[in-house]
Scaffold this motif. Structure first.
Motif, mmCIF file in Angstrom:
data_model
loop_
_atom_site.group_PDB
_atom_site.id
_atom_site.type_symbol
_atom_site.label_atom_id
_atom_site.label_comp_id
_atom_site.label_asym_id
_atom_site.label_seq_id
_atom_site.Cartn_x
_atom_site.Cartn_y
_atom_site.Cartn_z
ATOM 1 N N ASP A 1 0.850 -1.178 0.000
ATOM 2 C CA ASP A 1 0.000 0.000 0.000
ATOM 3 C C ASP A 1 0.893 1.238 0.000
ATOM 4 O O ASP A 1 2.126 1.127 0.031
ATOM 5 N N ASP A 2 0.288 2.407 -0.054
ATOM 6 C CA ASP A 2 1.052 3.656 -0.132
ATOM 7 C C ASP A 2 1.894 3.916 1.107
ATOM 8 O O ASP A 2 2.800 4.752 1.076
ATOM 9 N N GLY B 1 -5.782 -9.292 8.154
ATOM 10 C CA GLY B 1 -7.054 -9.734 7.610
ATOM 11 C C GLY B 1 -7.366 -9.179 6.236
ATOM 12 O O GLY B 1 -6.484 -8.738 5.497
ATOM 13 N N VAL B 2 -8.651 -9.176 5.906
ATOM 14 C CA VAL B 2 -9.121 -8.731 4.599
ATOM 15 C C VAL B 2 -9.113 -7.208 4.557
ATOM 16 O O VAL B 2 -9.709 -6.549 5.394
ATOM 17 N N TRP B 3 -8.425 -6.659 3.562
ATOM 18 C CA TRP B 3 -8.328 -5.211 3.387
ATOM 19 C C TRP B 3 -9.317 -4.694 2.350
ATOM 20 O O TRP B 3 -9.664 -3.528 2.363
ATOM 21 N N GLY B 4 -9.720 -5.558 1.412
ATOM 22 C CA GLY B 4 -10.616 -5.103 0.371
ATOM 23 C C GLY B 4 -11.162 -6.249 -0.446
ATOM 24 O O GLY B 4 -10.669 -7.383 -0.368
ATOM 25 N N HIS B 5 -12.190 -5.927 -1.231
ATOM 26 C CA HIS B 5 -12.889 -6.923 -2.034
ATOM 27 C C HIS B 5 -13.327 -6.264 -3.339
ATOM 28 O O HIS B 5 -13.850 -5.148 -3.333
ATOM 29 N N VAL B 6 -13.096 -6.940 -4.433
ATOM 30 C CA VAL B 6 -13.582 -6.497 -5.735
ATOM 31 C C VAL B 6 -14.233 -7.701 -6.399
ATOM 32 O O VAL B 6 -13.771 -8.834 -6.240
ATOM 33 N N HIS C 1 -11.693 -1.888 3.265
ATOM 34 C CA HIS C 1 -11.869 -1.766 4.718
ATOM 35 C C HIS C 1 -11.560 -0.327 5.131
ATOM 36 O O HIS C 1 -10.615 0.279 4.616
ATOM 37 N N PRO C 2 -12.335 0.231 6.057
ATOM 38 C CA PRO C 2 -12.118 1.620 6.480
ATOM 39 C C PRO C 2 -10.681 1.928 6.912
ATOM 40 O O PRO C 2 -10.190 3.040 6.683
ATOM 41 N N ASP C 3 -9.995 0.960 7.511
ATOM 42 C CA ASP C 3 -8.615 1.188 7.975
ATOM 43 C C ASP C 3 -7.597 1.244 6.844
ATOM 44 O O ASP C 3 -6.440 1.593 7.070
ATOM 45 N N HIS C 4 -8.000 0.885 5.624
ATOM 46 C CA HIS C 4 -7.045 0.799 4.520
ATOM 47 C C HIS C 4 -7.443 1.648 3.303
ATOM 48 O O HIS C 4 -6.882 1.468 2.223
ATOM 49 N N ARG C 5 -8.349 2.563 3.509
ATOM 50 C CA ARG C 5 -8.765 3.445 2.414
ATOM 51 C C ARG C 5 -7.730 4.529 2.181
ATOM 52 O O ARG C 5 -7.041 4.964 3.095
ATOM 53 N N VAL D 1 -5.118 0.544 -2.167
ATOM 54 C CA VAL D 1 -5.611 -0.839 -2.169
ATOM 55 C C VAL D 1 -6.739 -1.001 -3.180
ATOM 56 O O VAL D 1 -6.760 -1.964 -3.951
ATOM 57 N N GLY D 2 -7.681 -0.076 -3.198
ATOM 58 C CA GLY D 2 -8.790 -0.158 -4.147
ATOM 59 C C GLY D 2 -8.317 -0.100 -5.585
ATOM 60 O O GLY D 2 -8.817 -0.841 -6.445
#
Length: 181
Positions: free
Chosen positions: A35-36, A99-104, A121-125, A129-130
């Motif tokens: 991630d960034d 855990g799970v950070w995102g889903h597409v 996930h709110p913690d990884h926006r 990640v998206g």
């Protein structure tokens, strides 16, 4: 820094994948990413074992993060929605140490232009990640011969519209408060 001199670093510190040509066993895009903030994670296909952690990710989202009625607002509806996506769609997860950070997902997966959804996930926006999830989905869809992907987004969600635009999505329709790309 990659051997080719670009400013993109390899997705994994353990090896320089800039000259990787892959094999028939590789995913369409390298699953390793950062991630960034420099935190490592992988993007991989959804498995049945991921259902509970994915439901937990959606439980962590506030009603403010729903868009166009998704994700569903109750746990029961979220579980049914995810079951339908698992049965009919292409689903990828961003997974980190916590855990799970995102889903597409794109569904139905066998359509020539499946509709996609992406949630982080709110913690990884705001950490890329998206964007990586979308790049992965595009790579998988392309490898499967998909001609296009369709999405609908709230036109007030300028950040998302900007990301989709940068990834090559074009506006095909404007409704009252929604944009179809």
């Amino acid at each position: 820094m990659p051997v080719d001199g670009s400013d993109q670093r390899p997705a994994c510190d353990a090896w320089d994948n800039s000259r990787c040509e892959g094999t028939v066993h590789c995913q369409p895009r390298c699953p390793r990413a950062f991630d960034d903030d420099g935190q490592p994670y992988v993007v991989r296909p959804f498995t049945d074992d991921d259902r509970a952690p994915l439901v937990e990710m959606y439980d962590a989202m506030s009603l403010k993060t729903t868009t166009l009625g998704l994700p569903p607002r109750t746990r029961e509806r979220t579980e049914r929605w995810l079951d339908d996506l698992a049965d009919e769609g292409l689903n990828l997860l961003a997974v980190g140490d916590d855990g799970v950070w995102g889903h597409v997902a794109a569904a139905p997966a066998d359509a020539s232009d499946p509709e996609l959804v992406v949630f982080v996930h709110p913690d990884h926006r705001g950490c890329g990640v998206g964007t990586e999830l979308l790049k992965q989905l595009v790579a998988y869809a392309d490898a499967d011969g998909c001609e296009s992907l369709v999405l609908t987004v709230d036109e007030d969600n300028e950040r998302a519209v900007h990301v989709y635009d940068n990834l090559g999505f074009d506006v095909t329709e404007r409704l009252r408060a929604e944009v179809t790309m």
